[in-house]
Design a protein around this motif. Structure first.
Motif, PDB file in Angstrom:
ATOM      1  N   PHE A 160      42.875  38.903  45.276  1.00  0.00           N
ATOM      2  CA  PHE A 160      42.314  39.095  43.947  1.00  0.00           C
ATOM      3  C   PHE A 160      41.563  40.421  43.852  1.00  0.00           C
ATOM      4  CE2 PHE A 160      42.663  34.403  43.958  1.00  0.00           C
ATOM      5  CZ  PHE A 160      43.367  34.235  42.767  1.00  0.00           C
ATOM      6  N   ALA A 161      41.404  41.089  44.986  1.00  0.00           N
ATOM      7  CA  ALA A 161      40.668  42.354  45.025  1.00  0.00           C
ATOM      8  C   ALA A 161      41.571  43.511  44.602  1.00  0.00           C
ATOM      9  CB  ALA A 161      40.097  42.583  46.418  1.00  0.00           C
ATOM     10  N   TRP A 162      41.985  43.480  43.357  1.00  0.00           N
ATOM     11  CA  TRP A 162      42.876  44.489  42.806  1.00  0.00           C
ATOM     12  C   TRP A 162      42.333  44.889  41.443  1.00  0.00           C
ATOM     13  CZ3 TRP A 162      48.799  43.469  41.688  1.00  0.00           C
ATOM     14  CH2 TRP A 162      49.423  44.698  41.389  1.00  0.00           C
ATOM     15  N   PRO A 163      41.385  45.818  41.414  1.00  0.00           N
ATOM     16  CA  PRO A 163      40.731  46.180  40.144  1.00  0.00           C
ATOM     17  C   PRO A 163      41.706  46.618  39.055  1.00  0.00           C
ATOM     18  CG  PRO A 163      39.542  47.108  42.013  1.00  0.00           C
ATOM     19  CD  PRO A 163      40.812  46.532  42.563  1.00  0.00           C
ATOM     20  N   ALA A 164      42.753  47.351  39.430  1.00  0.00           N
ATOM     21  CA  ALA A 164      43.706  47.831  38.427  1.00  0.00           C
ATOM     22  C   ALA A 164      44.386  46.664  37.714  1.00  0.00           C
ATOM     23  CB  ALA A 164      44.744  48.737  39.074  1.00  0.00           C
ATOM     24  N   ALA A 165      44.732  45.614  38.458  1.00  0.00           N
ATOM     25  CA  ALA A 165      45.382  44.460  37.836  1.00  0.00           C
ATOM     26  C   ALA A 165      44.417  43.728  36.902  1.00  0.00           C
ATOM     27  CB  ALA A 165      45.900  43.515  38.911  1.00  0.00           C
ATOM     28  N   TRP A 166      43.151  43.610  37.316  1.00  0.00           N
ATOM     29  CA  TRP A 166      42.165  42.985  36.434  1.00  0.00           C
ATOM     30  C   TRP A 166      42.021  43.777  35.138  1.00  0.00           C
ATOM     31  CZ3 TRP A 166      40.846  38.213  36.817  1.00  0.00           C
ATOM     32  CH2 TRP A 166      40.785  37.589  38.070  1.00  0.00           C
ATOM     33  N   TRP A 167      41.966  45.107  35.267  1.00  0.00           N
ATOM     34  CA  TRP A 167      41.842  45.942  34.064  1.00  0.00           C
ATOM     35  C   TRP A 167      43.085  45.802  33.179  1.00  0.00           C
ATOM     36  CZ3 TRP A 167      38.630  47.936  30.911  1.00  0.00           C
ATOM     37  CH2 TRP A 167      39.069  48.891  29.976  1.00  0.00           C
ATOM     38  N   TYR A 168      44.249  45.745  33.829  1.00  0.00           N
ATOM     39  CA  TYR A 168      45.503  45.594  33.076  1.00  0.00           C
ATOM     40  C   TYR A 168      45.494  44.308  32.257  1.00  0.00           C
ATOM     41  CZ  TYR A 168      50.554  44.985  32.322  1.00  0.00           C
ATOM     42  OH  TYR A 168      51.790  44.803  31.773  1.00  0.00           O
ATOM     43  N   LEU A 169      45.076  43.211  32.876  1.00  0.00           N
ATOM     44  CA  LEU A 169      45.056  41.933  32.172  1.00  0.00           C
ATOM     45  C   LEU A 169      44.013  41.930  31.062  1.00  0.00           C
ATOM     46  CD1 LEU A 169      45.443  39.480  35.202  1.00  0.00           C
ATOM     47  CD2 LEU A 169      47.185  40.118  33.521  1.00  0.00           C
ATOM     48  N   ILE A 170      42.858  42.551  31.323  1.00  0.00           N
ATOM     49  CA  ILE A 170      41.824  42.633  30.288  1.00  0.00           C
ATOM     50  C   ILE A 170      42.328  43.463  29.109  1.00  0.00           C
ATOM     51  CG2 ILE A 170      39.547  43.589  29.741  1.00  0.00           C
ATOM     52  CD1 ILE A 170      38.735  42.840  32.642  1.00  0.00           C
ATOM     53  N   GLU A 171      42.924  44.616  29.415  1.00  0.00           N
ATOM     54  CA  GLU A 171      43.428  45.481  28.352  1.00  0.00           C
ATOM     55  C   GLU A 171      44.507  44.770  27.545  1.00  0.00           C
ATOM     56  OE1 GLU A 171      44.956  50.078  27.687  1.00  0.00           O
ATOM     57  OE2 GLU A 171      45.126  49.188  29.681  1.00  0.00           O
ATOM     58  N   MET A 172      45.430  44.117  28.233  1.00  0.00           N
ATOM     59  CA  MET A 172      46.489  43.404  27.537  1.00  0.00           C
ATOM     60  C   MET A 172      45.923  42.274  26.690  1.00  0.00           C
ATOM     61  SD  MET A 172      49.496  44.684  27.980  1.00  0.00           S
ATOM     62  CE  MET A 172      50.502  43.283  27.504  1.00  0.00           C
ATOM     63  N   GLY A 173      44.942  41.556  27.223  1.00  0.00           N
ATOM     64  CA  GLY A 173      44.360  40.449  26.484  1.00  0.00           C
ATOM     65  C   GLY A 173      43.648  40.908  25.230  1.00  0.00           C
ATOM     66  N   VAL A 174      42.825  41.945  25.363  1.00  0.00           N
ATOM     67  CA  VAL A 174      42.073  42.448  24.208  1.00  0.00           C
ATOM     68  C   VAL A 174      43.013  42.995  23.137  1.00  0.00           C
ATOM     69  CG1 VAL A 174      40.459  44.244  23.454  1.00  0.00           C
ATOM     70  CG2 VAL A 174      39.978  42.918  25.528  1.00  0.00           C
ATOM     71  N   LEU A 175      43.995  43.794  23.559  1.00  0.00           N
ATOM     72  CA  LEU A 175      44.920  44.389  22.594  1.00  0.00           C
ATOM     73  C   LEU A 175      45.801  43.335  21.927  1.00  0.00           C
ATOM     74  CD1 LEU A 175      45.988  47.599  24.556  1.00  0.00           C
ATOM     75  CD2 LEU A 175      44.486  47.468  22.553  1.00  0.00           C
ATOM     76  N   SER A 176      46.236  42.345  22.705  1.00  0.00           N
ATOM     77  CA  SER A 176      47.072  41.283  22.142  1.00  0.00           C
ATOM     78  C   SER A 176      46.302  40.475  21.098  1.00  0.00           C
ATOM     79  CB  SER A 176      47.582  40.369  23.252  1.00  0.00           C
ATOM     80  OG  SER A 176      48.424  41.068  24.144  1.00  0.00           O
ATOM     81  N   LEU A 214      45.425  30.411  22.617  1.00  0.00           N
ATOM     82  CA  LEU A 214      46.038  29.657  23.709  1.00  0.00           C
ATOM     83  C   LEU A 214      47.299  30.358  24.226  1.00  0.00           C
ATOM     84  CD1 LEU A 214      45.662  25.992  22.385  1.00  0.00           C
ATOM     85  CD2 LEU A 214      44.374  27.086  24.234  1.00  0.00           C
ATOM     86  N   HIS A 215      48.092  30.883  23.304  1.00  0.00           N
ATOM     87  CA  HIS A 215      49.322  31.590  23.661  1.00  0.00           C
ATOM     88  C   HIS A 215      48.988  32.816  24.510  1.00  0.00           C
ATOM     89  CE1 HIS A 215      52.845  34.239  22.953  1.00  0.00           C
ATOM     90  NE2 HIS A 215      53.522  33.116  22.852  1.00  0.00           N
ATOM     91  N   THR A 216      47.993  33.601  24.080  1.00  0.00           N
ATOM     92  CA  THR A 216      47.597  34.801  24.810  1.00  0.00           C
ATOM     93  C   THR A 216      47.040  34.439  26.178  1.00  0.00           C
ATOM     94  OG1 THR A 216      47.070  35.919  22.719  1.00  0.00           O
ATOM     95  CG2 THR A 216      46.147  36.864  24.732  1.00  0.00           C
ATOM     96  N   ALA A 217      46.185  33.416  26.229  1.00  0.00           N
ATOM     97  CA  ALA A 217      45.586  33.004  27.504  1.00  0.00           C
ATOM     98  C   ALA A 217      46.656  32.542  28.485  1.00  0.00           C
ATOM     99  CB  ALA A 217      44.563  31.893  27.262  1.00  0.00           C
ATOM    100  N   ALA A 218      47.642  31.792  27.992  1.00  0.00           N
ATOM    101  CA  ALA A 218      48.699  31.295  28.873  1.00  0.00           C
ATOM    102  C   ALA A 218      49.488  32.445  29.488  1.00  0.00           C
ATOM    103  CB  ALA A 218      49.624  30.356  28.095  1.00  0.00           C
ATOM    104  N   TRP A 219      49.811  33.471  28.653  1.00  0.00           N
ATOM    105  CA  TRP A 219      50.550  34.623  29.171  1.00  0.00           C
ATOM    106  C   TRP A 219      49.731  35.405  30.186  1.00  0.00           C
ATOM    107  CZ3 TRP A 219      55.283  36.044  29.726  1.00  0.00           C
ATOM    108  CH2 TRP A 219      56.264  35.576  28.862  1.00  0.00           C
TER     109      TRP A 219
END
Length: 226
Positions: A27-43, A7-12
């Motif tokens: 929302f058409a910003w692939p780099a931002a989507w990748w950034y959030l995915i990478e941050m979410g997985v690593l976190s 929940l903490h990770t999802a909220a951030w």
């Protein structure tokens, strides 16, 4: 603990997404989507590792950023850093997508940015393995038996997590494609450096053996530089 971590990770991630995509105006910003995915997985990766190996530190990492034991100067720093962080994300959204102030970055630099973000989190795992007292706020954790750590990355620099943050300051704007975001990175690094100096003064006064440790390990962030 695991549910709270998720929940903490999802909220951030949601909050960062609101800032990035809100500033970008799309929302058409692939780099931002990748950034959030990478941050979410690593976190989640490092959080699940902590839940298994050091749940006490995980609880500290997920605690609020204003605590009774925390010094007043660090509360001010954390508040200012939070505002700067939010502004940084907004600036990069405005720059890279809404107004296109920056020319598009080469794919190689964007990939380098993603690698820097990964290396930052990967380095933090070594920090957490060595130091069970790596809380997000500056305080003496007497109830947890706080002591000086001089093993692992702490044998080379006194603030290895801050060293990792330098990679994050470089990687985030490169990945998101913002030269203006990269231009702000040195300012954020200087702010982190000032915190390190104040933190060391407090630790030298209140934590047994820390003054001797600073005499043995000369460098704060980068060996042979500072």
């Amino acid at each position: 603990m695991i549910k709270r971590l998720i929940l903490h990770t999802a909220a951030w991630l949601v909050f960062m997404g609101v800032l990035l995509f809100g500033a970008a105006g799309t929302f058409a910003w692939p780099a931002a989507w990748w950034y959030l995915i990478e941050m979410g997985v690593l976190s989640l990766w490092i959080g699940l590792w902590l839940a298994r190996h050091d749940p006490g530190l995980l609880a500290e990492r997920m605690s609020v950023f204003a605590q009774p034991q925390q010094s007043r100067w660090d509360r001010l720093f954390v508040t200012s850093a939070g505002v700067a962080w939010f502004g940084w994300l907004i600036l990069m959204g405005l720059d890279a997508m809404r107004f296109h102030w920056s020319a598009p970055l080469p794919v190689a630099l964007v990939s380098l940015g993603s690698l820097c973000v990964f290396l930052c989190i990967f380095m933090c795992r070594f920090v957490f393995r060595a130091n069970s007292f790596a809380a997000p706020v500056v305080k003496i954790q007497a109830s947890r038996g706080h002591k000086v750590i001089d093993s692992g990355p702490y044998a080379y620099v006194r603030h290895p997590m801050y060293s990792a943050a330098l990679l994050f300051f470089i990687g985030t704007p490169l990945l998101l494609g913002s030269w203006w975001g990269l231009a702000v990175a040195p300012v954020m690094a200087i702010g982190l450096g000032r915190r390190a100096v104040r933190e060391e003064r407090m630790l030298a006064e209140q934590l047994d053996g820390y003054a001797d440790y600073t005499a043995r390990v000369r460098y704060r962030f980068v060996p042979f530089i500072w």
